[in-house]
Design an enzyme around this catalytic site. Structure first.
Site, PDB file in Angstrom:
ATOM      1  NE  ARG A 102     -53.663 -16.582  -5.223  1.00 55.49           N
ATOM      2  CZ  ARG A 102     -53.393 -15.340  -4.844  1.00 55.49           C
ATOM      3  NH1 ARG A 102     -53.316 -14.984  -3.575  1.00 55.49           N
ATOM      4  NH2 ARG A 102     -53.158 -14.397  -5.753  1.00 55.49           N
ATOM      5  N   GLY A 103     -49.818 -16.523  -5.926  1.00 50.84           N
ATOM      6  CA  GLY A 103     -49.334 -15.194  -6.261  1.00 50.84           C
ATOM      7  C   GLY A 103     -47.835 -15.286  -6.495  1.00 50.84           C
ATOM      8  CB  ALA A 104     -45.748 -14.128  -9.334  1.00 53.22           C
TER       9      ALA A 104
ATOM     10  CD  GLN B 260     -57.143 -16.768  -7.891  1.00 54.50           C
ATOM     11  OE1 GLN B 260     -58.256 -16.690  -8.410  1.00 54.50           O
ATOM     12  NE2 GLN B 260     -56.251 -17.645  -8.283  1.00 54.50           N
TER      13      GLN B 260
ATOM     14  CG  ASP C  77     -48.738 -14.952 -12.392  1.00 56.92           C
ATOM     15  OD1 ASP C  77     -49.787 -14.306 -12.583  1.00 56.92           O
ATOM     16  OD2 ASP C  77     -48.490 -15.562 -11.334  1.00 56.92           O
TER      17      ASP C  77
HETATM   18  O1  MRU Z   1     -53.038 -18.635  -9.652  1.00 61.85           O
HETATM   19  P1  MRU Z   1     -52.548 -17.548  -8.749  1.00 61.85           P
HETATM   20  O2  MRU Z   1     -53.541 -17.147  -7.709  1.00 61.85           O
HETATM   21  O3  MRU Z   1     -51.181 -17.857  -8.169  1.00 61.85           O
HETATM   22  O4  MRU Z   1     -52.358 -16.308  -9.710  1.00 61.85           O
HETATM   23  C1  MRU Z   1     -51.940 -15.082  -9.180  1.00 61.85           C
HETATM   24  C2  MRU Z   1     -51.925 -13.991 -10.176  1.00 61.85           C
HETATM   25  O5  MRU Z   1     -52.199 -14.172 -11.345  1.00 61.85           O
HETATM   26  C3  MRU Z   1     -51.461 -12.655  -9.694  1.00 61.85           C
HETATM   27  O6  MRU Z   1     -52.112 -11.623 -10.364  1.00 61.85           O
HETATM   28  C4  MRU Z   1     -49.948 -12.544  -9.970  1.00 61.85           C
HETATM   29  O7  MRU Z   1     -49.272 -13.630  -9.413  1.00 61.85           O
HETATM   30  C5  MRU Z   1     -49.390 -11.302  -9.439  1.00 61.85           C
HETATM   31  S1  MRU Z   1     -49.304 -11.399  -7.685  1.00 61.85           S
HETATM   32  C6  MRU Z   1     -48.496 -10.115  -7.088  1.00 61.85           C
END
Ligand code: MRU
Length: 319
Positions: A51-53, A180, A220
């Protein structure tokens, strides 16, 4: 990232399979999820093994390499895994282009991933300049190495400041419902960076009591006007930061920028399942009759953003 003294990435290629640190299990157990097909990668993204963009983008790049023989079909499978993070779509387009130009798909995916890591390091170097000795920083969600393959976006400047022996303290929003913030706290713990976890609704208390000097979060998807989507709860932190005169920064690479979007109103927000709210670690904590709404992201208008920390420098405006 350093885990119990060993260097790891959130995702890596191992011959003809892709390995992921299973983020659903952290920090209680360290398990590896193996993806052999594009469907396995789509599952890993959807179920938040990864997870995370930027990490989702990297996973998609490797997923396209696994499914290169049917590139269009693979692209469709991956596109339907999660809707909000733009890196996913950026990486798929990158790979569709590479495959259609007969590049070696695994080499192209690996180039993509190395490039993201380099960009994150630069984000760290650029953002570090915002951090002085004794700065107290609030962050939301996890925008660390786990979310970006290595180093991080919002956590990269903190890592760089710590490496320069600046004394910092990080307040970490718990980030319900998926926690998270626990991943962020775990990364900081591995790096010996002083921090404390706080409940999501405690940030205003710490801001008002002048215990936060700076907010840095990831993103994201960023629209042309600088509005951006990030983990649910980011918007309220931005409003609180403005009210309390605390600088509020976004840290993100170019792969998070969606040039097709005029503003944040066009960003599709992922709605996730009810169990994320009604259960904790498989234990039901809510009655069956309860009805639930669970948007995974919110959109923060550009007017709340002090600046954007990118691989090419810190900008006051996105464009
Ligand atoms: O639902 P997730 O855990 O994928 O969401 C992640 C986030 O919102 C992060 O803040 C975002 O992706 C930036 S990660 C470098």
């Amino acid at each position: 990232m350093n885990i119990n003294g060993t260097q790891y990435r959130a995702i890596w290629q191992d011959g003809n399979v892709i390995q992921f640190i299973d983020q659903r299990k952290l920090p209680y157990s360290f398990e590896i999820f193996t993806a052999r097909t594009v469907d396995d990668v789509a599952f890993a993204i959807k179920e938040m093994v990864v997870r995370g963009a930027p990490a989702i983008g990297a996973a998609a790049a490797y997923g396209m390499a696994l499914g290169e023989k049917e590139a269009q079909k693979s692209a469709d499978i991956l596109r339907s895994s999660r809707p909000t993070a733009y890196d996913l779509f950026y990486a798929i387009e990158y790979m569709v282009h590479a495959i259609s130009h007969r590049e070696n798909a695994f080499v192209a995916a690996s180039t993509y991933v190395e490039d993201i890591i380099t960009r994150c390091k630069k984000i760290g170097e650029n953002g570090e300049k915002l951090i002085n000795d004794n700065t107290r920083i609030l962050t939301h969600c996890n925008a660390g190495a786990l979310a970006t393959v290595d180093y991080g976006t919002a956590l990269a400047p903190l890592r760089a400041a710590h490496e320069k022996n600046k004394k910092i303290f990080v307040l970490v929003d718990e980030t319900r419902p998926r926690l998270q913030g626990l991943l962020t706290a775990w990364e900081l713990y591995q790096e010996n960076i002083p921090h404390a976890l706080i409940a999501d609704n405690a940030a205003g208390y710490f801001m008002k009591n002048k215990e936060i000097d700076l907010v840095i979060v990831g993103a994201d998807r960023i629209a042309k006007n600088g509005d951006f989507a990030n983990k649910i709860g980011t918007y309220e932190k931005a409003v609180l930061a403005k009210e309390n005169d605390i600088p509020f920064y976004i840290a993100a690479p170019v792969s998070t920028f969606d040039p097709k979007l005029k503003d944040g109103s066009q960003i599709v927000i992922e709605e996730r399942g009810r169990k994320e709210l009604t259960e904790i670690k498989g234990t039901t904590i809510m009655p069956d009759w309860i009805s639930v709404k669970n948007p995974a992201f919110d959109v923060t208008p550009q007017k709340y953003v002090t600046g954007y920390i990118t691989e090419s420098g810190i900008r006051k405006k996105w464009l």
